[in-house]
Design a protein around this motif. Structure first.
Motif, PDB file in Angstrom:
ATOM      1  N   LEU A 131       7.681  37.756   0.596  1.00 45.43           N
ATOM      2  CA  LEU A 131       6.712  38.808   0.276  1.00 45.43           C
ATOM      3  C   LEU A 131       6.458  38.895  -1.220  1.00 45.43           C
ATOM      4  N   LEU A 132       7.513  38.712  -2.022  1.00 45.21           N
ATOM      5  CA  LEU A 132       7.339  38.773  -3.472  1.00 45.21           C
ATOM      6  C   LEU A 132       6.403  37.664  -3.940  1.00 45.21           C
ATOM      7  N   LYS A 133       6.585  36.465  -3.401  1.00 46.93           N
ATOM      8  CA  LYS A 133       5.718  35.351  -3.797  1.00 46.93           C
ATOM      9  C   LYS A 133       4.266  35.622  -3.398  1.00 46.93           C
ATOM     10  N   ILE A 134       4.076  36.222  -2.234  1.00 39.57           N
ATOM     11  CA  ILE A 134       2.712  36.579  -1.817  1.00 39.57           C
ATOM     12  C   ILE A 134       2.163  37.673  -2.718  1.00 39.57           C
ATOM     13  N   ASN A 135       3.004  38.627  -3.078  1.00 43.52           N
ATOM     14  CA  ASN A 135       2.587  39.717  -3.959  1.00 43.52           C
ATOM     15  C   ASN A 135       2.115  39.170  -5.308  1.00 43.52           C
ATOM     16  N   ALA A 136       2.726  38.064  -5.741  1.00 42.84           N
ATOM     17  CA  ALA A 136       2.362  37.466  -7.028  1.00 42.84           C
ATOM     18  C   ALA A 136       1.081  36.659  -6.953  1.00 42.84           C
ATOM     19  N   ALA A 137       0.624  36.377  -5.737  1.00 41.51           N
ATOM     20  CA  ALA A 137      -0.556  35.519  -5.562  1.00 41.51           C
ATOM     21  C   ALA A 137      -1.826  36.334  -5.736  1.00 41.51           C
ATOM     22  N   MET A 138      -2.171  36.618  -6.985  1.00 46.99           N
ATOM     23  CA  MET A 138      -3.376  37.381  -7.293  1.00 46.99           C
ATOM     24  C   MET A 138      -4.238  36.577  -8.247  1.00 46.99           C
ATOM     25  N   ALA A 139      -5.527  36.700  -8.099  1.00 48.01           N
ATOM     26  CA  ALA A 139      -6.505  36.059  -8.996  1.00 48.01           C
ATOM     27  C   ALA A 139      -6.285  34.557  -9.097  1.00 48.01           C
ATOM     28  N   GLY A 140      -5.850  33.959  -7.990  1.00 50.82           N
ATOM     29  CA  GLY A 140      -5.669  32.517  -7.980  1.00 50.82           C
ATOM     30  C   GLY A 140      -4.325  32.042  -8.484  1.00 50.82           C
ATOM     31  N   ASN A 141      -3.484  32.957  -8.983  1.00 51.96           N
ATOM     32  CA  ASN A 141      -2.153  32.576  -9.437  1.00 51.96           C
ATOM     33  C   ASN A 141      -1.200  32.482  -8.249  1.00 51.96           C
ATOM     34  N   PHE A 142      -0.430  31.406  -8.206  1.00 49.02           N
ATOM     35  CA  PHE A 142       0.580  31.206  -7.167  1.00 49.02           C
ATOM     36  C   PHE A 142      -0.029  31.206  -5.766  1.00 49.02           C
ATOM     37  N   GLY A 143      -1.220  30.658  -5.642  1.00 48.74           N
ATOM     38  CA  GLY A 143      -1.823  30.508  -4.320  1.00 48.74           C
ATOM     39  C   GLY A 143      -2.773  31.642  -3.966  1.00 48.74           C
ATOM     40  N   ASP A 144      -3.239  31.621  -2.726  1.00 49.75           N
ATOM     41  CA  ASP A 144      -4.182  32.617  -2.229  1.00 49.75           C
ATOM     42  C   ASP A 144      -3.433  33.667  -1.416  1.00 49.75           C
ATOM     43  N   ARG A 145      -3.541  34.932  -1.828  1.00 48.34           N
ATOM     44  CA  ARG A 145      -2.769  35.990  -1.179  1.00 48.34           C
ATOM     45  C   ARG A 145      -3.194  36.198   0.271  1.00 48.34           C
ATOM     46  N   ALA A 146      -4.497  36.306   0.520  1.00 50.69           N
ATOM     47  CA  ALA A 146      -4.984  36.578   1.877  1.00 50.69           C
ATOM     48  C   ALA A 146      -4.542  35.474   2.839  1.00 50.69           C
ATOM     49  N   GLU A 147      -4.635  34.252   2.396  1.00 55.76           N
ATOM     50  CA  GLU A 147      -4.245  33.127   3.251  1.00 55.76           C
ATOM     51  C   GLU A 147      -2.746  33.162   3.538  1.00 55.76           C
ATOM     52  N   GLN A 148      -1.942  33.471   2.548  1.00 52.11           N
ATOM     53  CA  GLN A 148      -0.496  33.513   2.739  1.00 52.11           C
ATOM     54  C   GLN A 148      -0.096  34.671   3.656  1.00 52.11           C
ATOM     55  N   LEU A 149      -0.766  35.808   3.518  1.00 46.73           N
ATOM     56  CA  LEU A 149      -0.474  36.927   4.407  1.00 46.73           C
ATOM     57  C   LEU A 149      -0.815  36.575   5.851  1.00 46.73           C
ATOM     58  N   GLU A 150      -1.920  35.883   6.038  1.00 46.50           N
ATOM     59  CA  GLU A 150      -2.347  35.510   7.383  1.00 46.50           C
ATOM     60  C   GLU A 150      -1.368  34.528   8.028  1.00 46.50           C
ATOM     61  N   ASN A 151      -0.787  33.651   7.216  1.00 40.99           N
ATOM     62  CA  ASN A 151       0.112  32.625   7.753  1.00 40.99           C
ATOM     63  C   ASN A 151       1.570  33.056   7.829  1.00 40.99           C
ATOM     64  N   LEU A 152       1.883  34.242   7.309  1.00 44.05           N
ATOM     65  CA  LEU A 152       3.276  34.688   7.289  1.00 44.05           C
ATOM     66  C   LEU A 152       3.738  35.096   8.685  1.00 44.05           C
ATOM     67  N   ASP A 153       4.895  34.592   9.093  1.00 50.09           N
ATOM     68  CA  ASP A 153       5.524  35.006  10.349  1.00 50.09           C
ATOM     69  C   ASP A 153       6.260  36.318  10.094  1.00 50.09           C
ATOM     70  N   GLN A 201      -6.611  45.972  -0.387  1.00 48.02           N
ATOM     71  CA  GLN A 201      -8.003  45.794  -0.804  1.00 48.02           C
ATOM     72  C   GLN A 201      -8.882  46.959  -0.368  1.00 48.02           C
ATOM     73  N   ASP A 202      -8.586  47.520   0.788  1.00 48.49           N
ATOM     74  CA  ASP A 202      -9.396  48.632   1.298  1.00 48.49           C
ATOM     75  C   ASP A 202      -8.992  49.981   0.721  1.00 48.49           C
ATOM     76  N   ASP A 203      -7.693  50.145   0.462  1.00 51.21           N
ATOM     77  CA  ASP A 203      -7.213  51.455   0.003  1.00 51.21           C
ATOM     78  C   ASP A 203      -5.971  51.266  -0.858  1.00 51.21           C
ATOM     79  N   TRP A 204      -6.156  50.708  -2.062  1.00 51.96           N
ATOM     80  CA  TRP A 204      -5.025  50.386  -2.944  1.00 51.96           C
ATOM     81  C   TRP A 204      -4.165  51.622  -3.204  1.00 51.96           C
ATOM     82  N   GLN A 205      -4.799  52.728  -3.525  1.00 51.49           N
ATOM     83  CA  GLN A 205      -4.066  53.937  -3.876  1.00 51.49           C
ATOM     84  C   GLN A 205      -3.428  54.576  -2.652  1.00 51.49           C
TER      85      GLN A 205
END
Length: 379
Positions: free
Chosen positions: A70-92, A111-115
């Motif tokens: 989850l931490l690695k996915i959390n770091a995947a923003m703005a193209g850094n360390f991969g694509d976040r949406a894709e990693q979330l979709e593929n996570l078991d 993305q829909d309700d950050w706060q």
């Protein structure tokens, strides 16, 4: 009796793992859990490369450690360390713990309700430092919420103190207070072993105009990583800013040297001031259209008798990698075809850009003064 002792030992170990962690209840073995918690500390202190590196280490110890994933996915923003949406979709998610599922849900709905998702997680899990910190960051009155968080979760307050320190340094609603900014960021330095607090302290000193102390603190941030560093750019800015007078003198010397090369038709000498990343834009005092120049041009229509520059002023941008100069040019030249002498007097402004090869001239503009002429017209 043996089973009872074993059960008590397991419960005691679980309690030790759960207590004193940013995110209790991870789906990781004890070693991977401890490593991941350190990774989370780096993550919330805005030290993403360190956090990802430690998450990778945790996954080497326990390939099924959900929090590290989850931490690695959390770091995947703005193209850094991969694509976040894709990693979330593929996570078991089948093996994620309850607290990890909350983290997963936050990222899915961010993305829909950050706060809202952060505030909800903080409300539902008042005992978990990570969610409480994110809730404070999402609060409408962020600084007040962070101060309350730092008091309640004092063992996890390093990142909060970092954020609070900026309220004394960069908050338009609060009077600048360097002493309080430094006092607050020092709490972060005392609590967390990482580079970002030194970077923050350097920013506070720079905001106060003390670039020598800013550079000293920035170098401490750079010491945490060999090779190219995310903190290297600001170190260069602070070093140049602390030596601004010397840099200004160098630009003045370059201006006089370049004029000398132009005056004597030394195209080889002039070449060292040409930018490597773009064409130089030249606007001459004959009032012809400005032109892109890729290499120095030799003058054949007239000969300089004298050409001097005076009143050179140098103005730098905040990054100290762009300089604008203004100066006056006075002199005299002879037209080659007629032998006529012309008195020359112009006002000039130029833009210098700092590249790997040093200062390069990217724009030059000359305009004739009322009591003299510029260069002869090309028409």
């Amino acid at each position: 009796m043996k089973n009872i002792i074993l059960t008590i030992s397991i419960c005691f170990l679980s309690a030790n793992i759960a207590y004193g962690q940013w995110l209790p209840g991870k789906s990781c073995n004890s070693t991977a859990s401890d490593i991941t918690d350190q990774a989370i500390a780096h993550m919330v202190n805005l030290e993403t490369p360190f956090a990802v590196g430690m998450a990778n280490a945790a996954l080497m110890v326990d390939p099924d450690c959900g929090s590290a994933k989850l931490l690695k996915i959390n770091a995947a923003m703005a193209g850094n360390f991969g694509d976040r949406a894709e990693q979330l979709e593929n996570l078991d998610t089948s093996n994620l713990s309850e607290t990890e599922m909350v983290w997963y849900t936050i990222m899915v709905n961010a993305q829909d309700d950050w706060q809202g998702v952060r505030m909800s997680a903080a409300s539902d899990h008042p005992e978990i430092p990570l969610f409480q910190f994110w809730g404070a960051m999402a609060s409408e009155d962020q600084m007040a919420a962070l101060e309350e968080y730092a008091e309640e979760f004092s063992d996890y307050a390093s990142s909060a103190y970092n954020m609070i320190s900026y309220s004394y340094s960069f908050n338009d609603d609060i009077e600048f207070d360097l002493d309080m900014a430094i006092e607050t960021i020092e709490k972060t330095i005392a609590m967390h072993d990482g580079p970002n607090a030194y970077d923050s302290r350097a920013e506070h000193y720079a905001e106060a105009g003390d670039f020598e102390k800013a550079l000293e603190s920035q170098l401490q941030a750079m010491n945490y990583a060999a090779g190219p560093s995310a903190y290297q750019r600001n170190a260069g800015i602070y070093w140049r800013s602390s030596n601004q007078e010397a840099w200004s003198d160098s630009i003045k010397a370059y201006t006089e040297e370049r004029i000398g090369y132009t005056m004597t038709n030394d195209t080889e000498g002039s070449l060292k001031f040409m930018p490597e990343t773009m064409s130089m834009i030249g606007c001459t005092s004959n009032m012809n259209p400005c032109m892109a120049i890729d290499e120095p041009m030799e003058n054949t229509s007239f000969t300089w008798n004298e050409w001097e520059v005076d009143e050179i002023d140098v103005h730098f941008n905040e990054s100290m990698d762009t300089a604008i100069t203004t100066y006056t040019s006075t002199g005299n030249y002879t037209m080659n075809d007629s032998g006529d002498e012309v008195d020359y007097h112009t006002r000039a402004s130029e833009v210098w850009q700092l590249e790997d090869g040093g200062w390069k001239l990217v724009h030059s503009n000359f305009a004739p003064m009322p009591d003299g002429d510029g260069m002869p017209s090309m028409n």
